[in-house]
Write a protein that holds these residues in place. Structure first.
Motif, PDB file in Angstrom:
ATOM      1  N   PHE A  24       0.940  -1.154  -0.029  1.00 35.71           N
ATOM      2  CA  PHE A  24       0.121   0.035   0.014  1.00 35.71           C
ATOM      3  C   PHE A  24       0.950   1.263  -0.254  1.00 35.71           C
ATOM      4  CE2 PHE A  24      -2.083  -3.234   2.236  1.00 35.71           C
ATOM      5  CZ  PHE A  24      -3.258  -3.606   1.309  1.00 35.71           C
ATOM      6  N   GLY A  25       2.111   1.118  -0.507  1.00 30.52           N
ATOM      7  CA  GLY A  25       2.962   2.308  -0.648  1.00 30.52           C
ATOM      8  C   GLY A  25       3.787   2.156   0.619  1.00 30.52           C
ATOM      9  N   ALA A  26       4.698   3.280   0.767  1.00 31.49           N
ATOM     10  CA  ALA A  26       5.799   3.169   1.970  1.00 31.49           C
ATOM     11  C   ALA A  26       5.869   4.647   2.484  1.00 31.49           C
ATOM     12  CB  ALA A  26       7.064   2.495   1.770  1.00 31.49           C
ATOM     13  N   ALA A  27       6.526   4.733   3.673  1.00 32.01           N
ATOM     14  CA  ALA A  27       6.685   6.210   4.000  1.00 32.01           C
ATOM     15  C   ALA A  27       7.919   6.122   4.941  1.00 32.01           C
ATOM     16  CB  ALA A  27       5.554   6.591   4.827  1.00 32.01           C
ATOM     17  N   GLY A  28       8.740   7.147   4.877  1.00 32.10           N
ATOM     18  CA  GLY A  28       9.740   7.330   5.966  1.00 32.10           C
ATOM     19  C   GLY A  28       9.906   8.649   6.559  1.00 32.10           C
ATOM     20  N   LEU A  29      10.558   8.843   7.586  1.00 24.81           N
ATOM     21  CA  LEU A  29      10.579  10.055   8.826  1.00 24.81           C
ATOM     22  C   LEU A  29      12.060  10.332   8.201  1.00 24.81           C
ATOM     23  CD1 LEU A  29       9.562  11.860  10.693  1.00 24.81           C
ATOM     24  CD2 LEU A  29      10.740  10.323  12.435  1.00 24.81           C
ATOM     25  N   LEU A  30      12.035  11.842   8.060  1.00 22.43           N
ATOM     26  CA  LEU A  30      13.279  12.643   7.908  1.00 22.43           C
ATOM     27  C   LEU A  30      13.393  13.571   8.951  1.00 22.43           C
ATOM     28  CD1 LEU A  30      15.622  13.351   6.058  1.00 22.43           C
ATOM     29  CD2 LEU A  30      14.577  15.079   5.083  1.00 22.43           C
ATOM     30  N   ALA A  31      13.894  12.991  10.340  1.00 20.29           N
ATOM     31  CA  ALA A  31      13.875  13.766  11.392  1.00 20.29           C
ATOM     32  C   ALA A  31      14.937  14.774  11.331  1.00 20.29           C
ATOM     33  CB  ALA A  31      13.648  12.861  12.593  1.00 20.29           C
ATOM     34  N   TYR A  32      14.894  15.874  11.997  1.00 24.33           N
ATOM     35  CA  TYR A  32      15.859  16.598  12.102  1.00 24.33           C
ATOM     36  C   TYR A  32      15.830  17.506  13.124  1.00 24.33           C
ATOM     37  CZ  TYR A  32      13.192  20.947  10.342  1.00 24.33           C
ATOM     38  OH  TYR A  32      12.084  21.892  10.554  1.00 24.33           O
ATOM     39  N   HIS A  33      17.276  18.072  13.472  1.00 16.66           N
ATOM     40  CA  HIS A  33      17.400  19.228  14.645  1.00 16.66           C
ATOM     41  C   HIS A  33      18.131  20.270  14.242  1.00 16.66           C
ATOM     42  CE1 HIS A  33      18.058  20.673  18.734  1.00 16.66           C
ATOM     43  NE2 HIS A  33      19.390  20.646  18.310  1.00 16.66           N
ATOM     44  N   ARG A  34      17.490  21.370  14.649  1.00 17.07           N
ATOM     45  CA  ARG A  34      18.247  22.572  14.404  1.00 17.07           C
ATOM     46  C   ARG A  34      18.875  23.246  15.998  1.00 17.07           C
ATOM     47  NH1 ARG A  34      17.984  25.815   9.798  1.00 17.07           N
ATOM     48  NH2 ARG A  34      16.131  24.690   9.094  1.00 17.07           N
ATOM     49  N   ASP A  35      20.149  23.476  15.819  1.00 16.04           N
ATOM     50  CA  ASP A  35      20.923  23.986  16.823  1.00 16.04           C
ATOM     51  C   ASP A  35      20.762  25.455  16.968  1.00 16.04           C
ATOM     52  OD1 ASP A  35      22.096  21.601  17.574  1.00 16.04           O
ATOM     53  OD2 ASP A  35      24.059  22.088  16.675  1.00 16.04           O
ATOM     54  N   PRO A  36      20.803  26.030  18.091  1.00 12.61           N
ATOM     55  CA  PRO A  36      20.618  27.610  18.350  1.00 12.61           C
ATOM     56  C   PRO A  36      21.364  28.390  17.349  1.00 12.61           C
ATOM     57  CG  PRO A  36      20.896  26.599  20.504  1.00 12.61           C
ATOM     58  CD  PRO A  36      21.087  25.318  19.344  1.00 12.61           C
ATOM     59  N   ASP A  37      22.481  27.850  16.848  1.00 15.56           N
ATOM     60  CA  ASP A  37      23.342  28.501  15.955  1.00 15.56           C
ATOM     61  C   ASP A  37      22.716  28.248  14.429  1.00 15.56           C
ATOM     62  OD1 ASP A  37      24.067  26.003  15.291  1.00 15.56           O
ATOM     63  OD2 ASP A  37      26.415  26.393  15.884  1.00 15.56           O
ATOM     64  N   GLY A  38      21.762  27.465  14.347  1.00 14.17           N
ATOM     65  CA  GLY A  38      21.324  27.304  12.857  1.00 14.17           C
ATOM     66  C   GLY A  38      22.016  25.918  12.333  1.00 14.17           C
ATOM     67  N   GLN A  39      22.704  25.223  12.811  1.00 15.00           N
ATOM     68  CA  GLN A  39      23.316  24.280  12.238  1.00 15.00           C
ATOM     69  C   GLN A  39      22.231  23.104  12.265  1.00 15.00           C
ATOM     70  OE1 GLN A  39      26.612  22.923  11.164  1.00 15.00           O
ATOM     71  NE2 GLN A  39      24.960  21.572  10.459  1.00 15.00           N
ATOM     72  N   VAL A  40      21.799  22.386  11.288  1.00 17.62           N
ATOM     73  CA  VAL A  40      20.895  21.571  11.075  1.00 17.62           C
ATOM     74  C   VAL A  40      21.373  20.047  10.859  1.00 17.62           C
ATOM     75  CG1 VAL A  40      19.032  20.723   9.609  1.00 17.62           C
ATOM     76  CG2 VAL A  40      19.514  23.076   9.717  1.00 17.62           C
ATOM     77  N   TRP A  41      21.041  19.296  11.669  1.00 18.23           N
ATOM     78  CA  TRP A  41      21.281  17.915  11.797  1.00 18.23           C
ATOM     79  C   TRP A  41      20.274  16.978  11.288  1.00 18.23           C
ATOM     80  CZ3 TRP A  41      26.266  16.340  13.943  1.00 18.23           C
ATOM     81  CH2 TRP A  41      26.969  17.506  14.532  1.00 18.23           C
ATOM     82  N   THR A  42      20.363  15.727  10.719  1.00 16.54           N
ATOM     83  CA  THR A  42      19.445  14.708  10.207  1.00 16.54           C
ATOM     84  C   THR A  42      19.594  13.374  10.836  1.00 16.54           C
ATOM     85  OG1 THR A  42      17.847  14.171   8.397  1.00 16.54           O
ATOM     86  CG2 THR A  42      20.371  14.346   7.965  1.00 16.54           C
TER      87      THR A  42
END
Length: 301
Positions: A24-42
């Protein structure tokens, strides 16, 4: 998850002649966090050696069950495959890849902190927080590698700021089928009541919105933070909170308050103001916000 088969587990063919996992299809989670200095982590998953794309890195996710939506399925699969607390994820939007009768949905969600995450099933060899600019230095799962150029720009949130007085005026002016004839001409006698009804109706946006103007966010379906700005006789509506809608009372001019809200946005935040007031539209645009008219919002309620 191994040993926990659902009715969606199985192969499916698409119109492009490919075979995909997920009836029936599939799905995934692109989870991320943004530090106070704007640095993005996934958050990336390293796939088990024995599976498809063994040893490569990509999103947590898997086959959807017949009874669940993509967001529910992506969060469920992630919780089965690793120790991430998916209850802490704030979903901002979804992006759908149509392969011709088979769909993969990327669910983009933000986390308030970069908590330690470990494998929780035989499908996961490892889990790692990776800086966005370092993602391509990993050996990526081929489907994820193809979608990454599009997804790396999707880690942002939309804040929908609603000019209550203006939207209520447009709504009660006879262009909304849900409003009675008497209200069309007398809503201004009970501005607090009209604002409260709009606040309650905005709950409909919990299910997400489509057609965000001007491509502000790269989502097929967006889950915005909704901020309703009330003023004057309707200020008391802010004292009656409703889940899913943040109501803020303007201490003076509602227009001034809205401009203050959208000025100097936090990194990764995009504002869309709903109003038909020409002067306010110009001021919001000058502050860097996007603007749309009440009709766009009312069509989605």
């Amino acid at each position: 998850m191994v040993g926990c088969m659902g009715d969606g587990d199985g192969w499916a063919d698409c119109a492009q002649g490919h075979r995909h996992w997920g009836r029936f299809g599939a799905a995934g989670l692109l989870a991320y966090h943004r530090d106070p200095d704007g640095q993005v982590w996934t958050l990336l998953q390293q796939r088990a050696w024995w599976g498809l794309g063994g040893g490569t890195w990509g999103m947590f996710g898997g086959a959807l069950h017949s009874h669940e939506d993509a967001v529910t399925g992506a969060l469920r699969e992630t919780a089965e495959e690793c120790t991430l607390d998916t209850g802490a994820v704030t979903v901002h939007g979804t992006s759908v890849e149509d392969h011709g009768g088979w769909f993969f949905t990327s669910v983009i969600g933000e986390l308030p902190e970069r908590a330690a995450v470990r494998a929780a099933s035989a499908e996961t060899r490892g889990a790692r927080w990776v800086r966005v600019e370092d993602v391509t230095s990993h050996k990526l799962f081929e489907p994820f590698a193809r979608s990454w150029p599009r997804l790396k720009d999707a880690m942002r949130r939309l804040v929908l700021v609603v000019d209550a007085a203006n939207v209520v005026g447009a709504r009660m002016g006879g262009r909304s089928g849900s409003v009675g004839r008497g209200e069309h001409f007398g809503w201004w006698k009970d501005r607090a009541g009209a604002n409260a009804r709009l606040r309650d109706d905005l709950k409909a946006l919990d299910g997400g919105v489509t057609g965000v103007p001007d491509g502000l966010v790269p989502f097929d379906r967006c889950f915005p933070e909704v901020v309703l700005v009330v003023e004057g006789q309707a200020r008391g509506v802010a004292d009656e909170p409703v889940d899913g809608v943040r109501v803020t009372a303007a201490p003076g001019s509602g227009d001034d308050h809205i401009v203050d809200l959208v000025a100097d946005p936090a990194p990764g935040t995009v504002h869309l103001v709903v109003t038909a007031d020409r002067e306010l539209r110009a001021r919001c645009a000058a502050a860097g916000a996007a603007v749309t008219g009440p009709r766009w919002l009312l069509d989605r309620l």
